[in-house]
Enzyme design. Structure first.
Site, PDB file in Angstrom:
ATOM      1  N   SER A 184       6.153 -11.814  -2.728  1.00 10.77           N
ATOM      2  CA  SER A 184       5.633 -10.854  -3.177  1.00 10.77           C
ATOM      3  C   SER A 184       6.460 -10.198  -4.537  1.00 10.77           C
ATOM      4  O   SER A 184       7.592  -9.993  -4.248  1.00 10.77           O
ATOM      5  CB  SER A 184       4.766  -9.788  -2.716  1.00 10.77           C
ATOM      6  OG  SER A 184       3.918 -10.273  -1.837  1.00 10.77           O
ATOM      7  N   SER A 199      10.086  -7.519   3.782  1.00 11.92           N
ATOM      8  CA  SER A 199      10.415  -6.790   5.355  1.00 11.92           C
ATOM      9  C   SER A 199      11.507  -7.210   5.850  1.00 11.92           C
ATOM     10  O   SER A 199      11.836  -8.306   5.895  1.00 11.92           O
ATOM     11  CB  SER A 199       9.117  -7.270   6.061  1.00 11.92           C
ATOM     12  OG  SER A 199       9.101  -6.821   7.585  1.00 11.92           O
ATOM     13  N   GLU A 202       1.805 -18.860   9.860  1.00  9.93           N
ATOM     14  CA  GLU A 202       1.671 -17.486  10.376  1.00  9.93           C
ATOM     15  C   GLU A 202       0.572 -17.470  11.647  1.00  9.93           C
ATOM     16  O   GLU A 202       0.274 -16.274  12.189  1.00  9.93           O
ATOM     17  CB  GLU A 202       1.068 -16.648   9.162  1.00  9.93           C
ATOM     18  CG  GLU A 202       2.154 -15.872   8.415  1.00  9.93           C
ATOM     19  CD  GLU A 202       1.667 -15.020   7.422  1.00  9.93           C
ATOM     20  OE1 GLU A 202       0.685 -15.105   6.808  1.00  9.93           O
ATOM     21  OE2 GLU A 202       2.415 -13.998   7.160  1.00  9.93           O
ATOM     22  N   ASN A 239      -7.614  -7.768   2.983  1.00 11.16           N
ATOM     23  CA  ASN A 239      -8.983  -7.973   3.652  1.00 11.16           C
ATOM     24  C   ASN A 239      -9.866  -8.567   2.565  1.00 11.16           C
ATOM     25  O   ASN A 239     -10.830  -9.400   2.726  1.00 11.16           O
ATOM     26  CB  ASN A 239      -9.696  -6.751   4.139  1.00 11.16           C
ATOM     27  CG  ASN A 239      -8.973  -6.598   5.597  1.00 11.16           C
ATOM     28  OD1 ASN A 239      -8.031  -7.109   6.154  1.00 11.16           O
ATOM     29  ND2 ASN A 239      -9.831  -5.749   6.210  1.00 11.16           N
ATOM     30  N   GLN A 270      11.385 -12.829   3.707  1.00 10.57           N
ATOM     31  CA  GLN A 270      10.690 -13.708   3.080  1.00 10.57           C
ATOM     32  C   GLN A 270      10.438 -12.953   1.408  1.00 10.57           C
ATOM     33  O   GLN A 270      10.157 -11.703   1.454  1.00 10.57           O
ATOM     34  CB  GLN A 270       9.359 -13.581   3.711  1.00 10.57           C
ATOM     35  CG  GLN A 270       8.185 -14.070   2.717  1.00 10.57           C
ATOM     36  CD  GLN A 270       6.872 -14.116   3.579  1.00 10.57           C
ATOM     37  OE1 GLN A 270       6.671 -14.983   4.213  1.00 10.57           O
ATOM     38  NE2 GLN A 270       5.764 -13.675   3.117  1.00 10.57           N
ATOM     39  N   GLY A 271      10.857 -13.714   0.703  1.00  6.32           N
ATOM     40  CA  GLY A 271      10.797 -13.179  -0.641  1.00  6.32           C
ATOM     41  C   GLY A 271       9.608 -13.790  -1.512  1.00  6.32           C
ATOM     42  O   GLY A 271       9.773 -14.962  -2.189  1.00  6.32           O
TER      43      GLY A 271
END
Lengths: 352, 392
Positions: free
Chosen positions: B131, B163, B246, B370, B128-129
């Site tokens: 960030s 990741s 997700e 968070n 996944q690209g």
């Protein structure tokens, strides 16, 4: 598998919500708080007009059938309004104990009277209870709505009895109680003739099972109400030229309340549904739900006072009703540490 | 409301268990029990393909795309049996859980045909690209530029925290395709082949010594003009749609991994006597309760048929599991004591529990910290005013 309400369950929830919002008003609740913590008009219409008092009692005993899921739905709605009425003691603890462990005569005699609301029963545990041949002697210290009851289910370490409030040797003292919507009484028995329940083990187990779940459900409703009311306040209250709900220090606390409440909701209906289905994890679920939801309620009620500022500390505001009920639910039928210790014992395989 | 499984479900459970145990005691014995996502990558890719051959790769997908059209109950069962059999986590979880559902929801028929069967067969591993160094919590600040040139997209920029990019074959890239645009406008969602001269992947060494995350550099990287999902400029909507996946059934598989971690802590506490401490017992009970509530929270959100309403269980799920797992890592170390602070390897390799302690510090950061989660919950769930935006 479908972990969502059926349309019938949704209907019960909506009916209950409307009923308690319209009837368990702050004015009526405060009147009850000044007396014995029972809004008798609320109690009568709950039992007689809605017939919700028959939920969770098997149909062959004159009840409406259904189970703990439906009972939890109603307890949740009652908890959201901190309703001042004796459902918990009379219908959850006593009626469940009698339905599960009473003899045929006891069930036929008592259950219809409890379901109609005509007789209020209260449930007390007396660790020192002895039956020395001259009757029962002992003391039940914290009997919820005990001063309003006509009969008691009194449990000791080796039995459970029906005791009439007006039987010779029974003395009842209402205690000035922090939570005035559910005041405690001290019930002292000295040589009282009680009527033993036929199967005390079953009676106590059923009362506890339903009691843990009902407390958890009531706590869930209360916690959600604390959040809803605080959210409403956050919208209208302006300071520093902004609504206070726009400050992260404020809204993150609201978010924390919601995070706990959503888990409490899962806990309550997991425990209720697992118990109804006789699942292997039902007992663990009940301990989990009781401890988690009561702690959630206390956290939310404490936040409600803090996030309302000074107005939340006044007698006039309802925040203290939630706060005091939350405190009471934390210690009723075992505090959080005790319930978690039961869970730990199950995890480590130490259960008898 | 019903929690129990049907007889048919129980037969299905047996079928899952038999197949998974057969694999883990047979040809794939060598990967049984691996907990690190980066260990034995080649064998893990072969495992993805084995799952695909037997149609166990994406059982919830429609049959026509390589799935089994499995019911919720069956998916719960498969996730449970997968973990019980000691099968390691999916190296293609991004393909299976994010890219696939996104293509299924927003892709053209040609794109579905091209990607879905191949993901289901374990032949196409995705990363996944999203960030970038200057677009983390504020994802809409992405700057990686894409322009159409000679029938191709040409991409320049940098992604970070990608990741498994060192293992993957494909990457989906949130790129800025309208020059001068800002925020969520002017973004395009591209699917790019990762192994090409214009893309360079560099591992980032993490606090646990491992390198699961990467920096990914794009220097005139290319993909065909039809590589976009949705329309040009519509990338933000697609990206947000993807993030919603997700919280799908994958959460159940993730929870089974948590189950194994907690069980290991319980074993360690029994062995070293920590189980006699009343404080440790309270914390273990709390962890157990938290894990169960995660399971029932996930079942609530998966049972919720009406996704137009804001679902509290779904909205609070990320911060719930991340905080729980970070606490679990701390509990693990308190149970292990100083024995958890040393490793008998020479290369800073950690056993599962100390690694959990270190890795779980990332859980409360990636996928929305968070703090961002609390903003989202307060704003979307409770209707609180949005954070004021500064001038970009």
């Amino acid at each position: 598998m479908e972990f969502a309400f059926t349309s019938e369950q949704k209907m019960i929830a909506e009916t209950a919500r409307v009923f308690f919002t319209e009837n368990a008003t702050r004015e009526r609740t405060r009147q009850a708080m000044a007396c014995d913590g029972v809004d008798y008009a609320l109690w009568a219409s709950f039992c007689q007009e809605l017939g919700f008092s028959a939920i969770g009692i098997p149909e062959n005993l004159g009840g409406a059938g259904l189970g703990l899921v439906e009972m939890a739905i109603i307890a949740e709605a009652a908890g959201a309004q901190v309703a001042a009425f004796p459902m918990f003691g009379s219908l959850v603890l006593c009626a469940q104990a009698i339905a599960a462990g009473g003899g045929a005569g006891q069930r036929e005699d008592l259950l219809p009277r409890l379901m109609s609301g005509e007789t209020i029963a209260a449930y007390g545990h007396a660790a020192t209870l002895v039956d020395d041949g001259n009757g029962l002697s002992g003391e039940a210290a914290f009997v919820a709505h005990g001063a309003s009851a006509r009969i008691f289910v009194v449990t000791g370490n080796n039995g459970a009895w029906i005791v009439k409030a007006d039987a010779p040797g029974v003395s009842i003292a209402q205690l000035t109680t922090m939570d005035q919507t559910r005041p405690y009484a001290r019930v002292v028995l000295s040589g009282v003739v009680g009527e033993p329940l036929a199967q005390p083990g079953k009676a106590i187990a059923a009362a506890q099972r339903a009691g843990f779940v009902a407390i958890a459900a009531e706590a869930l409703g209360g916690a959600q109400a604390c959040l809803d009311r605080t959210v409403a306040y956050a919208r209208e209250r302006i300071q520093f030229g902004r609504s206070i709900g726009s400050f992260q220090a404020y809204k993150h606390r609201l978010a924390d309340m919601m995070i706990e409440i959503e888990q409490a909701r899962s806990a309550v209906y997991w425990a209720a549904c697992a118990t109804d289905e006789g699942a292997v994890d039902a007992e663990l679920a009940a301990h989990a739900a009781k401890s988690f939801a009561a702690d959630t309620y206390f956290m939310c009620a404490g936040n409600m006072i803090q996030l309302h500022g000074g107005i939340g500390f006044t007698w006039e505001h309802d925040a203290h009703l939630f706060f005091k009920r939350a405190r009471a639910l934390q210690s009723m039928l075992g505090n959080g540490d005790w319930h978690r210790e039961q869970v730990a014992a199950m995890i480590f395989g130490e259960m008898a | 409301m019903k929690l129990g499984f049907s007889t048919g479900d129980e037969l299905f459970r047996q079928e899952c268990a038999d197949w998974l145990n057969g694999q883990m005691s047979g040809e794939f014995k060598d990967i049984k029990g691996i907990t690190k996502l980066t260990a034995s990558p080649e064998r893990r890719k072969e495992w993805e393909q084995r799952l695909g051959e037997a149609r166990w790769g994406c059982i919830g997908w429609p049959i026509e795309w390589g799935g089994r059209g499995a019911t919720l109950g069956q998916q719960v069962i498969f996730a449970e049996e997968y973990a019980r059999a000691g099968v390691p986590g999916r190296v293609n979880h991004i393909g299976v859980e994010l890219a696939g559902p996104t293509i299924l929801a927003f892709g053209t028929p040609e794109q579905k045909q091209r990607f879905l069967p191949s993901i289901a067969k374990g032949m196409t591993i995705f990363c996944q690209g999203f960030s970038e160094p200057n677009a983390g919590s504020d994802l809409a600040g992405v700057r990686t530029a894409a322009r159409l040139e000679g029938g191709e997209w040409v991409v320049n920029g940098q992604k970070i925290w990608t990741s498994l990019a060192h293992i993957a074959d494909w990457i989906f890239v949130l790129s800025r395709s309208e020059k001068g645009s800002s925020g969520p406008n002017g973004l395009t969602f591209l699917m790019m082949e990762l192994r090409q001269p214009g893309i360079e992947v560099r591992g980032i060494k993490q606090i646990n010594g491992d390198s699961e995350f990467n920096e990914t550099f794009f220097t005139d990287a290319r993909c065909p003009a039809d590589s976009l999902i949705g329309a040009a400029g519509d990338g933000w909507r697609i990206a947000m749609g993807l993030l919603a996946f997700e919280r799908g059934v994958s959460t159940l598989g993730q929870q089974m991994g948590f189950r194994n971690e907690l069980d290991e802590i319980i074993r360690a506490a029994k062995e070293n006597g920590a189980a006699r401490s009343p404080l440790i017992r309270q914390r273990i009970a709390k962890a157990e309760i938290g894990l169960r509530l995660m399971r029932y929270g996930a079942l609530r959100m998966l049972s919720n048929a009406d996704h137009s309403k804001i679902d509290g269980a779904a909205l609070t799920y990320k911060i719930q599991w991340a905080s729980w797992r970070r606490g679990l890592g701390e509990l693990a170390m308190d149970v292990l004591g100083q024995a958890g602070e040393v490793t008998d390897t020479n290369d800073y390799e950690w056993a599962a529990l100390p690694n959990l302690f270190l890795f779980s510090r990332a859980d409360t950061i990636y996928g929305g910290t968070n703090q961002i989660q609390r903003n989202l919950i307060a704003e979307r769930g409770l209707g609180m005013p949005r954070e004021p935006r500064g001038d970009a």
